[in-house]
Design an enzyme around this catalytic site. Structure first.
Site, PDB file in Angstrom:
ATOM      1  N   PHE A   1       0.853  -1.185   0.000  1.00 31.28           N
ATOM      2  CA  PHE A   1       0.000   0.000   0.000  1.00 31.28           C
ATOM      3  C   PHE A   1       0.889   1.234   0.000  1.00 31.28           C
ATOM      4  O   PHE A   1       1.642   1.468   0.947  1.00 31.28           O
ATOM      5  CB  PHE A   1      -0.962   0.067   1.197  1.00 31.28           C
ATOM      6  CG  PHE A   1      -1.864   1.266   1.088  1.00 31.28           C
ATOM      7  CD1 PHE A   1      -3.009   1.227   0.300  1.00 31.28           C
ATOM      8  CD2 PHE A   1      -1.532   2.472   1.698  1.00 31.28           C
ATOM      9  CE1 PHE A   1      -3.814   2.355   0.151  1.00 31.28           C
ATOM     10  CE2 PHE A   1      -2.333   3.606   1.544  1.00 31.28           C
ATOM     11  CZ  PHE A   1      -3.472   3.543   0.766  1.00 31.28           C
TER      12      PHE A   1
ATOM     13  N   ASP B   1       9.309   2.948   2.242  1.00 35.84           N
ATOM     14  CA  ASP B   1       8.095   3.713   2.539  1.00 35.84           C
ATOM     15  C   ASP B   1       7.812   3.542   4.024  1.00 35.84           C
ATOM     16  O   ASP B   1       7.249   2.541   4.455  1.00 35.84           O
ATOM     17  CB  ASP B   1       6.924   3.213   1.685  1.00 35.84           C
ATOM     18  CG  ASP B   1       5.636   4.001   1.972  1.00 35.84           C
ATOM     19  OD1 ASP B   1       5.581   4.715   2.994  1.00 35.84           O
ATOM     20  OD2 ASP B   1       4.676   3.870   1.179  1.00 35.84           O
TER      21      ASP B   1
ATOM     22  N   LYS C   1       2.245  10.940   7.152  1.00 32.33           N
ATOM     23  CA  LYS C   1       1.388  10.676   8.323  1.00 32.33           C
ATOM     24  C   LYS C   1       1.849  11.396   9.596  1.00 32.33           C
ATOM     25  O   LYS C   1       1.578  12.582   9.742  1.00 32.33           O
ATOM     26  CB  LYS C   1       1.243   9.166   8.523  1.00 32.33           C
ATOM     27  CG  LYS C   1       0.430   8.530   7.376  1.00 32.33           C
ATOM     28  CD  LYS C   1      -0.273   7.255   7.756  1.00 32.33           C
ATOM     29  CE  LYS C   1      -1.344   6.924   6.724  1.00 32.33           C
ATOM     30  NZ  LYS C   1      -0.951   5.947   5.723  1.00 32.33           N
TER      31      LYS C   1
END
Ligand SMILES: *Cc1c(COP(=O)(O)O)cnc(C)c1O
Length: 402
Positions: free
Chosen positions: A141, A226, A255
């Protein structure tokens, strides 16, 4: 004031149905706790998918945001501003990298890493024009843009959004052999989540990241980590790669970098990599804006002390020890690292969605991912008592399906 069911009615009619939220309308929050419009309190065990690692309403972060809000919020990158130097130097020091390229959302930072890797491939590695490939993992993802969904293996994320961007090879996650076999002269990078969050908090085998690092170095390929969800304290270290002492060529961050206040993302890399980007070749109107940088600076300052990393490691041990006791009692497996767990519920008992709803009825907010997995990722400020209470609620919720 409108009740939660009235508000949900409007939202369901007037907003696109691109999410399937739990039926709770939150209006306030502090620390690890949120309050809904009907005055009910819930323990937040999702943390905005790990965006709220430092808690709702974190004093240092909110204070930095408020101070900056009143002074200067946007210049665009057409000019410099006084928060940018500290952001780049601070994040550079935290990652051990020379240079920072700021963006806003995680997906934009992933796109940035892809562009940088391709350009590096052509200009530094000498790959033939238009031939660069990037190796990515099954069940990855990395966000929702057209290029990123092009290499998703989740049919919901990908189907119906073609034509797809070429230039990606998908291999099995956790297998260094699979990466080795996929490498050819046109390979410029390997893009990997050190722990796959959305896939259900999948932790790769020990040594995987180390071997991937060695392989990338040997083959002159960029290792892109990531760390948007795994980074910034969640796993008990600043970065999930730290558990193996691995340093990727590019960190992709997002985030929690925005402290749960504003979207802040960035790519961190050395000058021999990030230096391939020249004026006009990449950018963002809001990327690296003064408000984002001021918030990012507060986050970097918090991480510098190591306090949150240690707390996540300590509470993570408490969490995992308690969760392991549930194995066999409606729980099939527990995975994760630090204050981050994927709990697989026995699918014959209930779906993840049903368990999430039962948890909500017991005052805990958590979300299912991929069918029968519950992800637990509370803010790191959570107390040990509240954490254990949340696991008790999970045990009780599961028991209610017997
Ligand atoms: C959330 C996430 C993204 C995308 O971030 P957005 O801010 O939603 O675009 C990318 N990679 C990982 C690992 C994520 O968890």
């Amino acid at each position: 004031m409108a009740t939660s069911s009235e508000l949900i009615g409007v939202i369901e009619r007037r907003s696109a149905h691109n999410y399937h939220p739990l039926p709770v309308v939150i209006s306030e929050a502090q620390g690890a706790w949120v309050t809904d419009v009907d005055g009910r309190r819930f323990l937040d065990c999702l943390s905005g998918y790990s965006s709220l690692n430092f808690g709702h309403g974190n004093e240092k972060i909110v204070e930095a945001a408020q101070r900056q809000l009143a002074r200067l919020t946007l210049t665009s990158r057409a000019f410099y501003h006084d928060q940018f130097a500290e952001f780049c130097a601070g994040l550079g020091d935290l990652t051990g990298k020379d240079m920072i390229l700021p963006m806003n959302t995680g997906a934009e930072a992933v796109e940035t890493a892809i562009k940088v890797a391709r350009k590096w491939g052509y200009e530094v590695k000498g790959v033939e024009p238009e031939q660069a490939t990037i190796i990515v993992m099954e069940d990855n993802f990395h966000g929702r843009t057209t290029t990123i969904v092009s290499f998703s293996t989740d049919p919901d994320a990908r189907d119906g959004f073609g034509p797809y961007t070429p230039g990606f090879k998908i291999v099995k996650y956790g297998s260094v052999e699979a990466v080795r076999e996929a490498i050819d002269a046109n390979t410029v990078a390997v893009l990997v989540e050190p722990i796959q969050g959305e896939a259900g908090v999948l932790v790769p085998p020990d040594g995987y990241l180390t071997q991937l690092r060695e392989l990338c170095t040997a083959e002159n390929i960029l290792m892109i980590a990531d760390e948007i969800q795994s980074g910034l304290g969640r796993t008990g270290r600043t970065f999930a790669c730290d558990h193996e002492g691995v340093v990727p060529d590019m960190y992709v961050l997002g985030k929690a970098l925005g402290g749960g206040v504003v979207p802040v993302s960035a790519v961190a890399a050395n000058a021999d990599v990030l230096g391939v980007i020249k004026p006009g070749q990449h950018g963002s109107t809001f990327g690296g804006n003064p408000l984002a940088c001021a918030v990012g600076n507060a986050v970097i300052e918090i991480l510098r002390t190591g306090e949150f990393q240690e707390r996540a490691a300590r509470l993570g041990e408490v969490l995992h020890a308690r969760l392991r006791e549930l194995i066999g009692d409606g729980v099939v497996t527990v995975r994760g690292r630090g204050l981050w767990a994927g709990v697989d519920i026995d699918p014959s008992l209930a779906t993840g969605r049903q368990v999430s709803e039962a948890l909500m009825a017991r005052g805990v907010l958590a979300k299912d991912t991929h069918g029968s997995t519950i992800r637990l990722a509370p803010p790191i400020v959570i107390s040990e008592e509240d954490l254990l209470w949340a696991v008790d609620q999970l045990a009780d919720a599961i028991a209610s399906f017997r």
